[in-house]
Motif scaffolding. Structure first.
Motif, PDB file in Angstrom:
ATOM      1  N   LYS A 298      13.537  10.825 -24.547  1.00  0.00           N
ATOM      2  CA  LYS A 298      14.242   9.791 -25.393  1.00  0.00           C
ATOM      3  C   LYS A 298      13.466   8.536 -25.554  1.00  0.00           C
ATOM      4  N   TRP A 299      12.601   8.066 -24.408  1.00  0.00           N
ATOM      5  CA  TRP A 299      12.029   6.860 -24.486  1.00  0.00           C
ATOM      6  C   TRP A 299      11.102   6.736 -23.216  1.00  0.00           C
ATOM      7  N   GLY A 300      10.132   6.101 -23.018  1.00  0.00           N
ATOM      8  CA  GLY A 300       9.228   5.808 -22.162  1.00  0.00           C
ATOM      9  C   GLY A 300       8.645   4.332 -21.933  1.00  0.00           C
ATOM     10  N   TYR A 301       7.917   4.096 -20.820  1.00  0.00           N
ATOM     11  CA  TYR A 301       7.297   2.742 -20.849  1.00  0.00           C
ATOM     12  C   TYR A 301       5.864   3.066 -20.160  1.00  0.00           C
ATOM     13  N   ARG A 302       5.042   1.881 -20.492  1.00  0.00           N
ATOM     14  CA  ARG A 302       3.879   2.170 -19.784  1.00  0.00           C
ATOM     15  C   ARG A 302       3.323   0.711 -19.307  1.00  0.00           C
ATOM     16  N   HIS A 303       2.523   0.720 -18.147  1.00  0.00           N
ATOM     17  CA  HIS A 303       1.969  -0.515 -17.498  1.00  0.00           C
ATOM     18  C   HIS A 303       0.713  -0.316 -16.701  1.00  0.00           C
ATOM     19  N   ARG A 304       0.004  -1.116 -16.655  1.00  0.00           N
ATOM     20  CA  ARG A 304      -1.148  -0.989 -15.646  1.00  0.00           C
ATOM     21  C   ARG A 304      -0.757  -0.757 -14.320  1.00  0.00           C
ATOM     22  N   ALA A 305      -1.689   0.175 -13.601  1.00  0.00           N
ATOM     23  CA  ALA A 305      -1.194   0.331 -12.172  1.00  0.00           C
ATOM     24  C   ALA A 305      -2.557   0.709 -11.464  1.00  0.00           C
ATOM     25  N   PRO A 306      -2.680   0.081 -10.095  1.00  0.00           N
ATOM     26  CA  PRO A 306      -3.862   0.824  -9.324  1.00  0.00           C
ATOM     27  C   PRO A 306      -3.366   2.144  -8.937  1.00  0.00           C
ATOM     28  N   VAL A 307      -4.292   3.028  -8.637  1.00  0.00           N
ATOM     29  CA  VAL A 307      -4.498   4.281  -8.093  1.00  0.00           C
ATOM     30  C   VAL A 307      -5.611   4.186  -6.899  1.00  0.00           C
ATOM     31  N   ILE A 308      -5.537   4.862  -6.116  1.00  0.00           N
ATOM     32  CA  ILE A 308      -6.321   4.729  -4.837  1.00  0.00           C
ATOM     33  C   ILE A 308      -6.957   6.186  -4.577  1.00  0.00           C
ATOM     34  N   ASP A 309      -8.153   6.285  -4.496  1.00  0.00           N
ATOM     35  CA  ASP A 309      -8.996   7.575  -3.869  1.00  0.00           C
ATOM     36  C   ASP A 309      -8.809   7.426  -2.467  1.00  0.00           C
ATOM     37  N   THR A 310      -7.924   8.066  -1.778  1.00  0.00           N
ATOM     38  CA  THR A 310      -7.349   7.882  -0.369  1.00  0.00           C
ATOM     39  C   THR A 310      -8.642   8.308   0.550  1.00  0.00           C
ATOM     40  N   ASP A 311      -9.219   9.244   0.044  1.00  0.00           N
ATOM     41  CA  ASP A 311     -10.498   9.942   0.800  1.00  0.00           C
ATOM     42  C   ASP A 311     -11.478   8.602   0.894  1.00  0.00           C
ATOM     43  N   ALA A 312     -11.769   8.076  -0.175  1.00  0.00           N
ATOM     44  CA  ALA A 312     -12.662   6.924   0.160  1.00  0.00           C
ATOM     45  C   ALA A 312     -12.190   5.698   0.528  1.00  0.00           C
ATOM     46  N   ALA A 313     -11.079   5.483   0.459  1.00  0.00           N
ATOM     47  CA  ALA A 313     -10.372   4.310   0.825  1.00  0.00           C
ATOM     48  C   ALA A 313     -10.375   4.388   2.358  1.00  0.00           C
ATOM     49  N   MET A 314      -9.813   5.361   3.104  1.00  0.00           N
ATOM     50  CA  MET A 314      -9.735   5.579   4.428  1.00  0.00           C
ATOM     51  C   MET A 314     -11.037   5.435   5.175  1.00  0.00           C
ATOM     52  N   LYS A 315     -11.803   6.180   4.523  1.00  0.00           N
ATOM     53  CA  LYS A 315     -13.445   5.897   4.901  1.00  0.00           C
ATOM     54  C   LYS A 315     -13.875   4.578   5.184  1.00  0.00           C
ATOM     55  N   PHE A 316     -13.521   3.930   3.902  1.00  0.00           N
ATOM     56  CA  PHE A 316     -14.059   2.666   3.920  1.00  0.00           C
ATOM     57  C   PHE A 316     -13.290   1.545   4.829  1.00  0.00           C
ATOM     58  N   LEU A 317     -12.137   1.819   5.220  1.00  0.00           N
ATOM     59  CA  LEU A 317     -11.392   0.971   5.797  1.00  0.00           C
ATOM     60  C   LEU A 317     -11.910   1.375   7.399  1.00  0.00           C
ATOM     61  N   MET A 318     -11.874   2.572   7.674  1.00  0.00           N
ATOM     62  CA  MET A 318     -12.511   2.923   8.880  1.00  0.00           C
ATOM     63  C   MET A 318     -13.628   2.517   9.462  1.00  0.00           C
ATOM     64  N   GLU A 319     -14.733   2.481   8.330  1.00  0.00           N
ATOM     65  CA  GLU A 319     -16.076   1.878   8.698  1.00  0.00           C
ATOM     66  C   GLU A 319     -16.044   0.347   8.743  1.00  0.00           C
ATOM     67  N   LEU A 320     -15.203  -0.272   7.990  1.00  0.00           N
ATOM     68  CA  LEU A 320     -15.103  -1.672   7.825  1.00  0.00           C
ATOM     69  C   LEU A 320     -14.747  -2.116   8.952  1.00  0.00           C
ATOM     70  N   VAL A 321     -13.821  -1.906   9.549  1.00  0.00           N
ATOM     71  CA  VAL A 321     -12.966  -2.290  11.014  1.00  0.00           C
ATOM     72  C   VAL A 321     -14.082  -2.078  12.187  1.00  0.00           C
ATOM     73  N   ARG A 322     -14.544  -1.059  12.128  1.00  0.00           N
ATOM     74  CA  ARG A 322     -15.578  -0.802  13.171  1.00  0.00           C
ATOM     75  C   ARG A 322     -16.686  -1.641  12.872  1.00  0.00           C
ATOM     76  N   ASP A 323     -17.214  -1.982  11.585  1.00  0.00           N
ATOM     77  CA  ASP A 323     -18.297  -2.745  11.645  1.00  0.00           C
ATOM     78  C   ASP A 323     -18.078  -4.186  11.790  1.00  0.00           C
ATOM     79  N   LYS A 324     -16.733  -4.546  11.767  1.00  0.00           N
ATOM     80  CA  LYS A 324     -16.234  -5.939  12.251  1.00  0.00           C
ATOM     81  C   LYS A 324     -15.747  -6.202  13.508  1.00  0.00           C
ATOM     82  N   GLY A 325     -16.343  -5.008  14.379  1.00  0.00           N
ATOM     83  CA  GLY A 325     -15.867  -4.988  15.913  1.00  0.00           C
ATOM     84  C   GLY A 325     -14.687  -4.597  16.349  1.00  0.00           C
ATOM     85  N   ALA A 326     -14.012  -3.818  15.761  1.00  0.00           N
ATOM     86  CA  ALA A 326     -12.935  -3.178  16.324  1.00  0.00           C
ATOM     87  C   ALA A 326     -13.293  -1.857  17.079  1.00  0.00           C
ATOM     88  N   VAL A 327     -12.428  -1.859  18.037  1.00  0.00           N
ATOM     89  CA  VAL A 327     -12.569  -0.738  19.021  1.00  0.00           C
ATOM     90  C   VAL A 327     -11.724   0.324  18.656  1.00  0.00           C
TER      91      VAL A 327
END
Length: 607
Positions: free
Chosen positions: A365-394
């Motif tokens: 009967k009806w619908g709506y649309r809006h912009r929204a982020p979507v995350i490639d979780t494989d890329a994002a989790m790799k990014f986050l793990m590498e990032l915190v390691r590079d910043k010095g996390a153990v």
């Protein structure tokens, strides 16, 4: 290196989240940038001499020697950010001066009204830019001051999902030392396995989500309420939207220098830098409904189906109004609505959307649309793990069993930690001794992209009452990457088993329903829907809602919790992490107890 600066809405005071996207610590860079602060203040002071306290005090004569700010060659990106903000203010003042001078020329004597109107706009812009430069300078100064305190403190984060890693990123950029322990980590290079954060659909939704299970229950003593979910979600929205912008502009940068945005190249960045490929992008999200809402959007319908439609309409109005207001979200959400009564085949962007769905068979009967982020979780989790390691996390693989409160002193001794963050998801059932935590089993199929429309558009048929007034299942169609489509979803409360296969009855039913609804799935064969491993996991729900609060079972307890995100982990991750870090710093740097910190952050007692 790129700096992400996000003005956080709904927070007390003009708070800004400042992060760097490579190994550098933002607070340390701010400390090193302290040598330019006095120069920035000097230039801002000269600009204020021209502007005066109001338009009547505007003094063209004082503009003769107004300087542009310069910083030494090789200065870090934080100092360059300050320089950019200050010089933007100077240029705005110079523009106002030019208009004032032009207005005084004899040839323009008959155009005073037009010049005055233009000057008013230029003056307002100049004062705004000066205020922004002043705030930017103050933020850098404060970050540098706090670095001396933060670098002496170590935080132990329990949990290697998006909540734990996002919290670690913010802590590291504030100068803290961080250790992270987790039983399991995201696996890259395979779709066979993955932690919950990795196999999640990762489509941003404005709360409450539409997964068909109440993510936000309303007990009297809930840890958080709908308004807090919405604050966290919008803070995360701005982060992902900004991160995509930074990644998009980074491709034109050089490894040794910086562009106007201060970004380094995506891919091969400066030595030691993390690849800037978080995997966040903005798409269109279309949602459809079986029953009409009332014109006023009030829940006056006598049936549950009508009331449910009105609730969704009210949510649409809230999203629409956010995108229309002045401030952080203006024009970012880009909402539109479709009504079958007036336009059964749609118009504009809705033509392609309606061509993708079986609107007649599903009685839409009806619908709506809006912009929204979507995350490639494989890329994002790799990014986050590498990032915190590079910043010095153990990072350490370790399973902690039992109540964290009982292991608190032992863990703090082992890791030389000053405080613990519990971001353990379902693990909080035992680690926080929280019997309100329960699993909701989910599964999605990943397949080849069947049609160009679905590369940049997600389609959602939320759980609701169908045309026969029976409760329906959610249909979830989301692009993971431009070549991969995610189809779901299964929602099964209190089911701990992860032995689903493509041949499981509920998985087959999910797929058949999706094919019936999405025409592009009917038209295409060879999508590989049964070739890729089924992605399945346990969403960490809580009857008491998301918990971001300090443990206050004893005044001496030094544990801050961040768990219970249900199916909205990525939607809430940034906002929750930021709140968690605020609590950590209030306890570590201000000496406040958990109870006092909770009260000051939330304005209410946390249980």
């Amino acid at each position: 290196m790129a700096t992400i600066a996000i003005q956080l809405p709904y927070t007390k005071g003009p708070e800004v989240l400042q992060l760097t996207t490579d190994k550098h610590c933002y607070a340390k860079e701010a400390k090193l940038a302290g040598t330019v602060i006095e120069e920035a203040r000097r230039v801002i002071g000269r600009a204020r001499e021209v502007i005066g306290r109001n338009r009547e005090e505007f003094n063209v004569a004082n503009s003769a020697n107004i300087p542009h700010m310069e910083v030494p060659t090789g200065t870090n990106i934080v100092a360059n950010d300050v320089k950019r903000a200050v010089n933007d203010a100077v240029e705005a003042v110079e523009n106002a001066v030019k208009i004032k001078i032009d207005a005084s020329k004899p040839d323009n004597a008959g155009q005073q009204s037009a010049y005055e109107e233009t000057f008013v706009r230029a003056y307002t812009n100049a004062t705004t830019k000066i205020d922004e430069a002043t705030e930017a300078t103050a933020r850098v100064h404060q970050a540098g001051v706090r670095y001396d305190k933060a670098k002496e403190k170590t935080v132990l984060v329990v949990g290697g999902g998006v909540s734990g890693l996002m919290t670690a990123w913010i802590l590291l950029d504030k100068g803290h030392r961080v250790s992270i322990v987790a039983k399991d980590w995201a696996e890259t290079g395979t779709e066979a396995k993955g932690i919950t954060s990795q196999i999640a659909g990762a489509l941003w939704e404005y709360p409450p989500g539409s997964c068909g299970l109440s993510e936000i229950e309303v007990p009297v003593l809930a840890y958080s309420k709908l308004e807090q979910y919405q604050e966290w979600a919008m803070q995360s929205f701005l982060f992902y939207e900004r991160l995509q912008t930074v990644a998009g502009t980074a491709s034109g940068s050089t490894a040794s220098g910086s562009t106007a945005s201060g970004s380094t190249a995506s891919g091969s960045t400066a030595s030691g830098s993390t690849n800037l490929s978080f995997g966040a992008r903005m798409i269109n999200l279309y949602q459809f409904f079986h029953h009409n809402y009332s014109n006023e959007g009030t829940a006056t319908a006598e049936t549950k189906a009508g009331a449910n439609a009105n609730e969704h309409y009210q949510k649409y109005i809230r999203i629409r109004d956010l995108g229309r207001t002045e401030g952080s979200f203006r024009d970012k959400l880009q909402t539109s609505i479709w009504d079958a009564t007036g336009e059964p085949n749609g118009s504009g962007e809705w033509v392609n959307a309606l061509a993708a769905v079986n609107s007649t068979g599903f009685g839409l009967k009806w619908g709506y649309r809006h912009r929204a982020p979507v995350i490639d979780t494989d890329a994002a989790m790799k990014f986050l793990m590498e990032l915190v390691r590079d910043k010095g996390a153990v990072l350490e693989t370790r399973e902690i069993k039992g109540d964290l409160h009982l292991h608190e002193r032992e863990l703090m001794d082992d890791f030389q930690a000053d405080i613990i963050v519990n971001a353990s998801g379902l693990g909080a059932h035992t680690l926080a001794n929280d019997d309100q935590i329960f699993p909701v089993r989910g599964a999605v199929k990943r397949m080849n992209m069947p049609h160009p429309f679905l590369e940049d558009n997600a389609v959602l048929l939320p759980a609701q009452y169908d045309i026969a007034d029976n409760p329906s299942k959610t249909i979830f169609i989301v692009p993971r990457r431009e070549d991969t489509l995610v189809v779901g979803s299964i929602i099964q409360r209190n089911n701990w088993d992860l032995s689903l296969t493509h041949q499981s009855p509920e998985v087959m039913a999910m797929w058949e329903r999706a094919k019936e609804f999405i025409t592009h799935l009917q038209e295409n064969r060879g999508l590989g829907e049964d070739e890729r491993p089924l992605a399945q996991g346990l969403r960490p729900f809580s009857h008491s809602n998301v918990r971001v609060s300090a443990d206050n079972r004893t005044n001496s307890c030094r544990v801050v919790h961040n768990y219970g995100h249900g199916g909205s982990g990525w939607t809430l991750a940034v906002g929750c992490a930021w709140t968690c870090v605020k609590l950590v710093e209030m306890i570590l740097h201000e000496g406040k107890s958990g109870s006092v910190a909770n009260t000051e952050v939330w304005g209410l007692k946390q249980y």
